[in-house]
Write an enzyme that holds these catalytic residues in place. Structure first.
Site, PDB file in Angstrom:
ATOM      1  N   ASP A 190       0.862  -1.181   0.000  1.00 48.97           N
ATOM      2  CA  ASP A 190       0.000   0.000   0.000  1.00 48.97           C
ATOM      3  C   ASP A 190       0.897   1.229   0.000  1.00 48.97           C
ATOM      4  OD1 ASP A 190      -2.440   1.463   0.399  1.00 48.97           O
ATOM      5  OD2 ASP A 190      -3.179  -0.259   1.525  1.00 48.97           O
ATOM      6  N   ASP A 194      -3.086   4.518  -2.348  1.00 51.01           N
ATOM      7  CA  ASP A 194      -4.108   4.992  -1.434  1.00 51.01           C
ATOM      8  C   ASP A 194      -4.637   6.358  -1.872  1.00 51.01           C
ATOM      9  OD1 ASP A 194      -5.244   4.569   1.350  1.00 51.01           O
ATOM     10  OD2 ASP A 194      -4.393   6.571   1.575  1.00 51.01           O
ATOM     11  N   GLU A 203      -6.814   3.414  -5.615  1.00 57.98           N
ATOM     12  CA  GLU A 203      -8.020   3.422  -4.799  1.00 57.98           C
ATOM     13  C   GLU A 203      -8.944   4.519  -5.319  1.00 57.98           C
ATOM     14  OE1 GLU A 203      -9.848   4.064  -0.369  1.00 57.98           O
ATOM     15  OE2 GLU A 203      -8.012   5.084  -0.932  1.00 57.98           O
ATOM     16  N   HIS A 205     -10.939  -3.245   3.760  1.00 57.46           N
ATOM     17  CA  HIS A 205     -10.843  -2.874   5.170  1.00 57.46           C
ATOM     18  C   HIS A 205     -11.624  -1.606   5.514  1.00 57.46           C
ATOM     19  CE1 HIS A 205      -8.171  -0.336   3.000  1.00 57.46           C
ATOM     20  NE2 HIS A 205      -7.980   0.415   4.057  1.00 57.46           N
ATOM     21  N   ASP A 206     -12.200  -0.964   4.523  1.00 58.50           N
ATOM     22  CA  ASP A 206     -12.939   0.277   4.787  1.00 58.50           C
ATOM     23  C   ASP A 206     -14.447   0.081   4.783  1.00 58.50           C
ATOM     24  OD1 ASP A 206     -10.715   1.943   5.039  1.00 58.50           O
ATOM     25  OD2 ASP A 206     -10.601   2.307   2.881  1.00 58.50           O
TER      26      ASP A 206
END
Ligand code: GLC
Length: 592
Positions: A98, A195, A274, A343-344
């Protein structure tokens, strides 16, 4: 054209803090991840995306990085990372990391220096202003401008105040970050998930937003929105509040630079952004290889990303039509990338479940990911049906955007504490980040018994939601994942075939054909609670009419079953009469 590894791969996202605790301290680590590589290989995934593993004060669970070239001590040392990477490669698994470009931690050495005075060598590495120039909000914790007494100035942060935005107009920042990116590429990582790419630049005119609410009030209004009209209003407010802080020009140049760096390395290193905007793919060759199909993931999500869509055949078809058309405008080779969870966001099992058919709908979710055209990204824990694990006690929340919200609800909006805690727990991302459930024993086998884990383990690990119990059960969700992943790997048309919808109007099932030069595969996903009888005798006609058709398809085809989630007595079906069980996933090759 031969596909690249990232086009054929199924990715699996590891959330390092919660995946496997090798040293028994309640927090995941590289030793644990390395030990689980055979598990991942056996599951049948091909590539891993690791959420940040860098040193961090963890205000945003690792997305606030204090050293881009290190390993968080709780995860191990750099040598542990190297062992993990080499072992992963040894198991045939690629690894992407990431890369957080927009901001650092406020405990990064760059920020310490930058904030120390107005004339230090890094004075201009962050976004400084004498006074807050506008009413911009941080999407995590209210005001976007935070005062620093040493400089007598304010810095900008799109996320938490502990995550100051870098000034990407400064070429030294660009150089420093590309150097960090090279550090891991030199070590052999296969690429990056980038990200929050949309947050890198801000509107140079600093135009204020015109939403008549604070961030806390808007979150509160989102929680309370009931009707489609109310949800649309809050959705518009979310857009308007952040429109000058997102998607600003300038990013494309940066992406081109980064892509050029990756292309210097052998082995087709890759970038996935992302973001869902295909513009980040440039001309198809010069920016990111992939962006996520977030509109599909955001289906049935909370009002913050309300799209008014539910996970139905009609919406999946519409979504695919939109995505494939948008990608087609970039280049005929632009590649899709589908995901339903990370994960969000709320876990698939909970989000798509209706309380009765949760398991069936989770299977449909996976089948959709593995059969649509494009690279699938799966999130750790989905393979055993981990659910959202709500934390009702606000003092136990670790996601600071949720603790911030809790405090605002109680202190500013005077919401009673128990209600505020429930709402903060629901919006928190802790619920979908709890430790991986390896066994039905104490602490789900994640950590030794009695060791406090960094987030509570969900009690449902004792009721079969764990790897150990599901591994030996041919009917478990885990076994289904394994079967489907192996099917995909052994069915080339599911990877490289084109995609053609059949029965455009069907409301209780989704049917499409994936076809390459050697194989024609019919995929039928039943969303119906009842048995249904379907007639696919028109498929040859549909294929012949379709622009995308590759092979002539002879009439008189039959379907040879290659996968069924229900027991099926016949292996060959007549196209004019295929009976599907409730929620059956049926995949067949069409043969003459
Ligand atoms: C991305 C990450 C999220 C993080 C944010 C700030 O959206 O996925 O977890 O909080 O960026 O870095």
């Amino acid at each position: 054209m031969a596909l690249k590894w990232w086009q054929t791969a199924v990715f699996y996202q590891i959330y390092p803090r919660s995946f496997a605790d090798g040293n028994g301290d309640g927090v995941g680590d590289f030793r644990g991840m390395t030990e689980k590589l055979p598990y991942l290989r056996d599951l049948g995934v091909d590539a891993l995306w690791l959420s940040p593993h860098f040193p961090s004060p963890n205000w945003d669970c690792g997305y606030d990085i204090s050293d881009y070239c290190g390993v968080a001590p709780e995860y191990g040392r750099l040598s542990d990372f190297e062992v993990f990477l080499n072992e992963a490669h040894h198991h045939g698994l690629k690894v992407i990391l990431d890369l957080v470009l927009n901001h650092t931690s406020d405990e990064h050495a760059w920020f310490f220096e930058s904030k120390s005075s107005r004339n230090n060598p890094k004075a201009d590495w962050y976004v400084w202003q004498d006074v807050p120039p506008n009413n911009w909000q941080s999407c995590f914790d209210g005001e976007a401008w935070t005062y620093v007494p040493e400089r007598g100035q304010y810095y900008y942060h799109y996320f938490m105040r502990q995550q100051p935005d870098l000034n990407w107009h400064n070429p030294q920042v660009v150089d420093a970050m590309w150097k960090a990116a090279r550090f891991w590429l030199d070590m052999g990582v296969d690429g990056y998930r980038l990200d929050a790419v949309g947050t890198i630049f801000e509107d140079p005119h600093l135009t204020p937003h015109d939403v008549p609410m604070s961030l806390a009030e808007l979150r509160n209004a989102s929680d309370l929105a009931q009707t489609p009209e109310q949800k649309e209003v809050v959705q518009k407010y979310w857009h308007d509040m952040f429109q000058h802080q997102l998607g600003q020009p300038g990013v494309h140049d940066l992406m081109k630079q980064l892509r050029a760096i990756l292309d210097e390395y052998p082995g087709d290193r890759m970038l996935v952004g992302e973001d869902d905007d295909p513009d980040y793919m440039g001309n198809g060759q010069d920016e990111l290889q992939l962006v996520f199909n977030f509109p599909l993931m955001r289906t049935e999500l909370d009002p913050l990303s309300y799209q008014g869509k539910t996970f139905t055949p009609g919406w999946i078809r519409e979504n695919q039509a939109q995505r494939l058309a948008a990608l087609g405008k970039i280049s005929s080779e632009a590649w899709p990338c589908n995901t339903l969870g990370n994960h969000d966001c709320s876990r698939v099992y909970t989000r798509f479940g209706d309380g009765i058919h949760d398991a069936e709908r989770a299977r449909l979710g996976l089948a959709t990911m593995l059969t649509l055209k494009g690279t699938p990204f799966l999130y750790n824990g989905e393979e055993i049906g981990m659910t959202d694990s709500l934390i009702g006690d606000a003092t136990l929340l670790r996601d600071t955007m949720a603790t911030w919200y809790y405090e605002r609800l109680v202190n500013d909006l005077h919401v009673p504490a128990p209600q505020a805690a429930e709402r903060a727990g629901k919006m928190s991302r802790d619920k979908n980040r709890t430790p991986m459930q390896w066994t039905g024993g104490p602490n789900a086998g994640f950590s030794p018994a009695a060791v406090p884990t960094w987030l509570p383990v969900d009690p449902n690990h004792a009721d079969g939601v764990n790897v150990k119990d599901q591994l030996g059960d041919p009917l478990s969700l885990f076994s289904f994942y394994k079967r489907m992943l192996h099917l995909r790997r052994s069915t080339p048309a599911l990877i490289d075939g084109n995609y053609q919808v059949v029965h455009q109007e069907a409301s209780d099932y989704l049917a499409f054909v994936r076809q390459n030069e050697h194989q024609t595969v019919l995929v039928v996903l039943s969303f119906s609670k009842e048995r249904i009888r379907l007639d696919f005798s028109d498929v040859p006609e549909v294929l012949a009419a379709g622009k995308a058709s590759i092979q002539p398809v002879a009439p008189g085809l039959h379907a040879r079953t290659i996968f069924s989630s229900a027991g099926r007595s016949k292996t060959v079906e007549n196209l004019s009469e295929i009976h599907l069980g409730a929620f059956e996933i049926y995949i067949a090759t069409l043969e003459g």
